[in-house]
Design a protein around this motif. Structure first.
Motif, PDB file in Angstrom:
ATOM      1  N   THR A   3    -103.780 -53.562  12.857  1.00  0.00           N
ATOM      2  CA  THR A   3    -102.999 -53.958  11.698  1.00  0.00           C
ATOM      3  C   THR A   3    -101.551 -54.145  12.127  1.00  0.00           C
ATOM      4  O   THR A   3    -100.971 -53.241  12.726  1.00  0.00           O
ATOM      5  CB  THR A   3    -103.062 -52.862  10.611  1.00  0.00           C
ATOM      6  OG1 THR A   3    -104.425 -52.628  10.305  1.00  0.00           O
ATOM      7  CG2 THR A   3    -102.293 -53.280   9.372  1.00  0.00           C
ATOM      8  N   PRO A   4    -100.986 -55.315  11.883  1.00  0.00           N
ATOM      9  CA  PRO A   4     -99.591 -55.517  12.266  1.00  0.00           C
ATOM     10  C   PRO A   4     -98.688 -54.594  11.442  1.00  0.00           C
ATOM     11  O   PRO A   4     -98.929 -54.364  10.267  1.00  0.00           O
ATOM     12  CB  PRO A   4     -99.313 -56.988  11.944  1.00  0.00           C
ATOM     13  CG  PRO A   4    -100.415 -57.420  11.042  1.00  0.00           C
ATOM     14  CD  PRO A   4    -101.560 -56.474  11.224  1.00  0.00           C
ATOM     15  N   THR A   5     -97.691 -54.056  12.117  1.00  0.00           N
ATOM     16  CA  THR A   5     -96.750 -53.205  11.402  1.00  0.00           C
ATOM     17  C   THR A   5     -95.463 -53.978  11.165  1.00  0.00           C
ATOM     18  O   THR A   5     -95.034 -54.770  12.006  1.00  0.00           O
ATOM     19  CB  THR A   5     -96.452 -51.923  12.195  1.00  0.00           C
ATOM     20  OG1 THR A   5     -95.948 -52.292  13.481  1.00  0.00           O
ATOM     21  CG2 THR A   5     -97.690 -51.067  12.350  1.00  0.00           C
ATOM     22  N   TRP A 131     -86.940 -46.892  17.138  1.00  0.00           N
ATOM     23  CA  TRP A 131     -86.106 -47.497  18.173  1.00  0.00           C
ATOM     24  C   TRP A 131     -86.901 -47.774  19.444  1.00  0.00           C
ATOM     25  O   TRP A 131     -86.615 -48.719  20.172  1.00  0.00           O
ATOM     26  CB  TRP A 131     -84.898 -46.603  18.473  1.00  0.00           C
ATOM     27  CG  TRP A 131     -85.254 -45.322  19.180  1.00  0.00           C
ATOM     28  CD1 TRP A 131     -85.701 -44.163  18.617  1.00  0.00           C
ATOM     29  CD2 TRP A 131     -85.201 -45.092  20.585  1.00  0.00           C
ATOM     30  NE1 TRP A 131     -85.925 -43.222  19.578  1.00  0.00           N
ATOM     31  CE2 TRP A 131     -85.628 -43.760  20.805  1.00  0.00           C
ATOM     32  CE3 TRP A 131     -84.826 -45.878  21.672  1.00  0.00           C
ATOM     33  CZ2 TRP A 131     -85.692 -43.210  22.075  1.00  0.00           C
ATOM     34  CZ3 TRP A 131     -84.895 -45.307  22.937  1.00  0.00           C
ATOM     35  CH2 TRP A 131     -85.311 -43.986  23.121  1.00  0.00           C
ATOM     36  N   ARG A 132     -87.943 -46.992  19.684  1.00  0.00           N
ATOM     37  CA  ARG A 132     -88.749 -47.168  20.912  1.00  0.00           C
ATOM     38  C   ARG A 132     -89.522 -48.481  20.905  1.00  0.00           C
ATOM     39  O   ARG A 132     -89.961 -48.953  21.939  1.00  0.00           O
ATOM     40  CB  ARG A 132     -89.726 -46.012  21.047  1.00  0.00           C
ATOM     41  CG  ARG A 132     -89.069 -44.705  21.370  1.00  0.00           C
ATOM     42  CD  ARG A 132     -90.122 -43.613  21.538  1.00  0.00           C
ATOM     43  NE  ARG A 132     -89.508 -42.328  21.729  1.00  0.00           N
ATOM     44  CZ  ARG A 132     -89.317 -41.430  20.764  1.00  0.00           C
ATOM     45  NH1 ARG A 132     -89.727 -41.689  19.541  1.00  0.00           N
ATOM     46  NH2 ARG A 132     -88.734 -40.287  21.021  1.00  0.00           N
ATOM     47  N   HIS A 133     -89.709 -49.065  19.726  1.00  0.00           N
ATOM     48  CA  HIS A 133     -90.492 -50.278  19.597  1.00  0.00           C
ATOM     49  C   HIS A 133     -89.637 -51.530  19.450  1.00  0.00           C
ATOM     50  O   HIS A 133     -90.176 -52.633  19.372  1.00  0.00           O
ATOM     51  CB  HIS A 133     -91.448 -50.175  18.409  1.00  0.00           C
ATOM     52  CG  HIS A 133     -92.302 -48.933  18.476  1.00  0.00           C
ATOM     53  ND1 HIS A 133     -93.304 -48.768  19.401  1.00  0.00           N
ATOM     54  CD2 HIS A 133     -92.251 -47.793  17.761  1.00  0.00           C
ATOM     55  CE1 HIS A 133     -93.855 -47.585  19.244  1.00  0.00           C
ATOM     56  NE2 HIS A 133     -93.230 -46.976  18.255  1.00  0.00           N
ATOM     57  N   LEU A 134     -88.326 -51.346  19.397  1.00  0.00           N
ATOM     58  CA  LEU A 134     -87.436 -52.507  19.274  1.00  0.00           C
ATOM     59  C   LEU A 134     -87.292 -53.168  20.631  1.00  0.00           C
ATOM     60  O   LEU A 134     -87.081 -52.505  21.641  1.00  0.00           O
ATOM     61  CB  LEU A 134     -86.068 -52.095  18.738  1.00  0.00           C
ATOM     62  CG  LEU A 134     -86.030 -51.626  17.289  1.00  0.00           C
ATOM     63  CD1 LEU A 134     -84.629 -51.150  16.925  1.00  0.00           C
ATOM     64  CD2 LEU A 134     -86.459 -52.743  16.363  1.00  0.00           C
TER      65      LEU A 134
END
Length: 136
Positions: A3-5, A131-134
């Motif tokens: 599922t896209p977040t 922030w870890r996914h930016l």
């Protein structure tokens, strides 16, 4: 299938801010960014060169953290931290609907209020780990 977040509003603001790159070169660029992201009211915004320098230092510091390389730009991070240290924010008792941002500007100056809102967004993405996914 995954599922896209969807990024939070705070993460979107941070992503837009750090990606300004060469488009944040003068006071007019900063005014445009603040208006486009509803961080300042419409109309004239008195922006000093010191305001622009602070905005760039904050952007570069956040970018240095997000790059997470083996050799981070410690000077950029230190400059960005000095900007954050100088901003006045207050904690909200209730979250702002649709943003989840718990920090609010506690300053009168229009530009510093905008930077304080960016600081609040940064605190939010740090608190959630987003922030870890930016990506830059």
């Amino acid at each position: 299938m995954t599922t896209p977040t969807r990024r939070s509003t705070a993460a979107e603001l941070i992503a837009d801010f750090v990606s300004t790159g060469g488009s944040l070169t003068d006071r007019a660029d900063l005014a445009r960014f603040l208006r486009e992201h509803r961080l300042a009211t419409e109309g004239a915004i008195p922006i000093t060169l010191a305001d622009l320098d602070e905005a760039i230092a904050l952007r570069d510091g956040i970018r240095a953290v997000l790059e997470r390389g083996s050799d981070p730009d410690h000077e950029a991070i230190a400059r960005g931290q000095r900007v954050l240290d100088g901003l006045r924010v207050t904690v909200r008792l209730q979250p702002v609907p649709d943003t989840g941002v718990q920090l609010a500007p506690a300053v009168v100056d229009e530009v510093r209020r905008g930077l304080a809102r960016i600081a609040g967004a940064w605190a939010s993405v740090l608190a959630t780990g987003e922030w870890r996914h930016l990506r830059l």
